[in-house]
Design an enzyme around this catalytic site. Structure first.
Site, mmCIF file in Angstrom:
data_model
loop_
_atom_site.group_PDB
_atom_site.id
_atom_site.type_symbol
_atom_site.label_atom_id
_atom_site.label_comp_id
_atom_site.label_asym_id
_atom_site.label_seq_id
_atom_site.Cartn_x
_atom_site.Cartn_y
_atom_site.Cartn_z
ATOM 1 C CB VAL A 14 -0.978 -0.009 1.205
ATOM 2 C CG1 VAL A 14 -1.825 1.251 1.227
ATOM 3 C CG2 VAL A 14 -1.876 -1.241 1.150
ATOM 4 C CE LYS A 105 -7.686 -4.857 6.966
ATOM 5 N NZ LYS A 105 -7.194 -4.979 5.635
ATOM 6 C CD GLU A 129 -12.547 6.831 1.994
ATOM 7 O OE1 GLU A 129 -13.084 7.895 2.268
ATOM 8 O OE2 GLU A 129 -13.181 5.751 1.935
ATOM 9 C CB VAL A 132 -13.658 0.365 5.365
ATOM 10 C CG1 VAL A 132 -14.879 -0.499 5.066
ATOM 11 C CG2 VAL A 132 -13.390 0.390 6.853
ATOM 12 N N GLY A 134 -10.795 -0.650 0.453
ATOM 13 C CA GLY A 134 -9.666 -0.332 -0.436
ATOM 14 C C GLY A 134 -9.867 0.979 -1.169
ATOM 15 C CB ILE A 136 -14.935 1.526 -2.610
ATOM 16 C CG1 ILE A 136 -14.588 0.244 -3.365
ATOM 17 C CG2 ILE A 136 -16.314 2.022 -3.009
ATOM 18 C CD1 ILE A 136 -15.478 -0.945 -2.977
ATOM 19 N N GLY A 187 -1.824 -15.562 -4.844
ATOM 20 C CA GLY A 187 -1.613 -14.342 -4.051
ATOM 21 C C GLY A 187 -2.902 -13.633 -3.661
ATOM 22 C CG ASP A 201 -10.276 -7.956 6.376
ATOM 23 O OD1 ASP A 201 -9.438 -7.125 6.748
ATOM 24 O OD2 ASP A 201 -10.927 -7.837 5.319
ATOM 25 C CE LYS A 205 -11.352 -4.673 5.045
ATOM 26 N NZ LYS A 205 -11.161 -5.610 3.943
HETATM 27 N N1 HSE Z 1 -7.485 -8.941 3.151
HETATM 28 C C1 HSE Z 1 -8.389 -7.958 2.646
HETATM 29 C C2 HSE Z 1 -9.361 -8.624 1.684
HETATM 30 C C3 HSE Z 1 -7.697 -6.855 1.903
HETATM 31 O O1 HSE Z 1 -9.215 -9.804 1.333
HETATM 32 O O2 HSE Z 1 -10.298 -7.953 1.284
HETATM 33 C C4 HSE Z 1 -7.688 -5.492 2.448
HETATM 34 O O3 HSE Z 1 -8.547 -5.167 3.447
#
Ligand code: HSE
Length: 436
Positions: A14, A105, A129, A132, A134, A136, A187, A201, A205
Site C-alpha cells: 500500500v 482496520k 479512508e 475499509v 480499499g 472505494i 496471491g 477482517d 471493517k
Molecule cells: N485482506 C483484505 C481482503 C484486503 O481480502 O479484502 C484489504 O482489506
C-alpha cells in the site's frame, strides 16, 4: 507553491501504491490541492528492495522516529498494519501534533476509541479512508455524502479474499480447500488466511462502519461473526437451483430501537446487485432514510486502489492544514458528546429465514422426526428436498424455513443433531431476501 510535508511508516504494497500515485498524478493533485505534497521521509525495515519507484536515498530510514520526530513533517502515514508497534507509533505521532493517515482496520477496530480520543484531545486528524473497501470511497461517503441520512441498513461484501473463494466455488463447483489453495498460490489469499476466511477482517471493517453510521463507540466484540470455511459445493449447487447465491456479508440494520451487526455467509437472491459482485471485488449497499438505496462497488484491496484512498486522505488533511482548520469533520462523523452506546442485538434475537442441510439416514420417519422438532420450536418449513434412497449412509436433506428466531433454531438443531439417524453437524445459512 505551498508545501505540506508527509512521512511514511511502512513501505509495503500500500505504501508503494501511495508513493506511485503521488509521483504519477503529482500535477493533478497539486492543481486540486493548491500545494505540493512532499514525501520527506519513508521508514521501513527494508529500505533496499526495489519497489519500482525512484526516490532520493536520503528519504529512507530504518528508524521510525526519524519520521515521527521530524518537526517539518505535518502528516504521518502509518501503513505497517497490525496492532503493535503501529499503535505506539500513532499515539506518539499524535502526541507530537502530527496529522495521521492510516489504512489499519484491525488497529482501529481494536484500539480506535483510544486513538480517536487522543487525536481529538490534541486537535489532530486521523484519516482512514483506505481501511475499509480499499479504493472505494466508503468512509467519506458515509461521513460526508450521506450526512443528511439515517443509515437504515448496510450490506457489505467487505473481504475480497472470501468473495474470490466463494465466486470460484460457485462458478466451478469446487470445494473450499481446493479453491483456498489456488487463491494462496495466486496471491489472493494469505499464507495464514484466518483473518479473511473466518470473517475477522470483514468484522473489523463493519466495526468501523457501525461507528460512522450510528455514532456508537468502536466495539469489535459486539459483532457476531462466522466465516466461510464450512460452506460446501453441495450448499452452493442446491441453493443455485432456487435462485440464490452465497456471499460473506457484513450486515447492519437499525430499526431505531437497536442495531443488528453480523458477518456470516448469507444466501441472497441471484438477481440482486450484490450477488453479482464477484472475484475479489468489494461492494457496500447502503439504505439511507432520505436518499434510498446506494451501491458502492470497486476494488477492495490492491496496491494502486488502496494507494488512491491513502492519497485522498492526504489531500483532505492537507486542505485542513492549508486552510488553518483543525478538524473539519468529526473523526468518526459524530460530535464527541453524541457518540453513545446503543443496544447491539445478540444473534439469538435475530429473526430471518434459514437454509439447513441435514445429513441423515434415508429411512421412514426420519423427516417427520426432524420436522417434529422444528415444529416444537416454532420453526415453519417453506420447502424440503431429499435425494437418495434406502441407505444407512447419510444423505443430504435440504430445507428452507419461513422466518424463525435464531435462539429457537439453535436449540432445535442441537436436538436434531443428537438424533442417532442424523450424522454430523447440520449446516445452517441465513437468508436475506430484502436485497434489490
Ligand atoms: N485482506 C483484505 C481482503 C484486503 O481480502 O479484502 C484489504 O482489506
Amino acid at each position: 507553491m505551498k508545501k505540506v510535508f508527509v512521512g511514511l511508516v511502512g513501505f509495503g504494497t500500500v505504501g508503494t501504491g501511495m508513493v506511485k500515485t503521488l509521483i504519477k498524478n503529482r500535477e493533478i493533485i497539486e492543481s486540486r490541492l493548491g500545494a505540493s505534497l512532499i514525501l520527506k521521509r519513508i521508514a521501513d525495515i527494508d529500505i533496499t528492495s526495489d519497489r519500482g519507484v525512484h526516490l532520493e536515498k536520503d528519504v529512507f530510514t530504518t528508524n521510525v522516529m526519524d519520521v515521527i520526530d521530524d518537526p517539518e513533517i505535518d502528516i504521518v502515514v502509518e501503513l505497517i498494519g497490525g496492532y503493535e508497534p503501529a499503535r505506539g507509533y500513532i499515539l506518539r505521532a499524535i502526541e507530537k501534533g502530527k496529522q495521521i493517515v492510516t489504512a489499519n482496520k484491525a488497529l482501529l477496530a481494536a484500539y480506535g476509541n483510544e486513538i480517536f480520543s487522543a487525536a481529538s484531545q490534541k486537535g489532530v486528524e486521523v484519516a482512514f479512508e483506505a481501511s475499509v473497501g480499499g479504493g472505494i470511497p466508503l468512509i467519506s461517503t458515509i461521513k460526508e455524502g450521506l450526512v443528511a441520512n439515517r443509515i437504515l441498513t448496510l450490506f457489505g461484501i467487505m473481504n475480497g479474499t472470501s468473495n474470490y473463494i466463494l465466486s470460484k466455488m460457485t462458478e466451478e463447483e469446487r470445494p473450499f480447500s481446493d479453491v483456498l489453495k489456488e487463491a494462496q498460490e495466486l496471491g489472493y489469499a494469505e499464507v495464514d488466511p484466518t483473518l479473511d476466511i473466518e470473517g475477522i477482517d470483514a468484522a473489523h471493517k463493519l466495526t468501523i462502519l457501525l461507528a460512522l453510521a450510528y455514532g456508537v463507540p468502536i466495539d469489535f466484540g459486539a459483532i457476531y461473526r462466522e466465516g466461510i470455511s464450512k460452506v460446501t459445493p453441495l450448499d452452493i449447487r442446491f441453493m443455485k437451483q432456487f435462485g440464490y447465491r452465497i456471499k460473506l456479508l457484513a450486515i447492519s440494520k437499525d430499526d431505531g430501537q437497536a442495531i443488528e451487526a453480523r458477518v456470516h455467509p448469507t444466501l441472497i437472491p441471484e438477481k440482486s446487485m450484490l450477488a453479482n459482485v464477484n472475484e475479489a471485488y468489494n461492494a457496500l449497499y447502503i439504505k439511507g432514510d432520505i436518499v434510498g438505496n446506494i451501491l458502492l462497488y470497486g476494488p477492495g484491496a490492491g496496491m494502486m486502489p488502496t494507494g488512491s484512498a491513502v492519497v485522498s486522505d492526504l489531500v483532505d488533511v492537507a486542505r485542513n492544514l492549508l486552510n488553518g482548520i483543525k478538524i473539519r469533520v468529526p473523526l468518526l462523523g459524530y460530535q464527541a458528546q453524541h457518540i453513545k452506546k446503543r443496544k447491539i442485538r445478540s444473534i439469538d434475537e435475530l429473526v430471518t429465514q434459514y437454509y439447513f442441510r441435514f445429513s441423515a439416514e434415508d429411512r421412514p420417519g426420519v423427516l417427520s422426526r426432524i420436522s417434529g422438532i422444528l415444529g416444537e420450536y416454532d420453526i415453519s418449513i417453506d420447502s424440503v428436498h431429499q435425494k437418495g434412497r434406502d441407505t444407512t449412509d447419510a444423505v443430504p436433506i435440504f430445507m428452507i424455513t419461513h422466518e424463525a428466531k435464531e435462539s429457537n433454531v439453535r436449540q432445535a438443531l442441537a436436538e436434531i443433531d443428537r438424533l442417532p439417524v442424523v450424522k454430523g453437524q447440520t449446516m445452517l445459512i441465513r437468508i436475506e431476501e430484502g436485497l434489490s
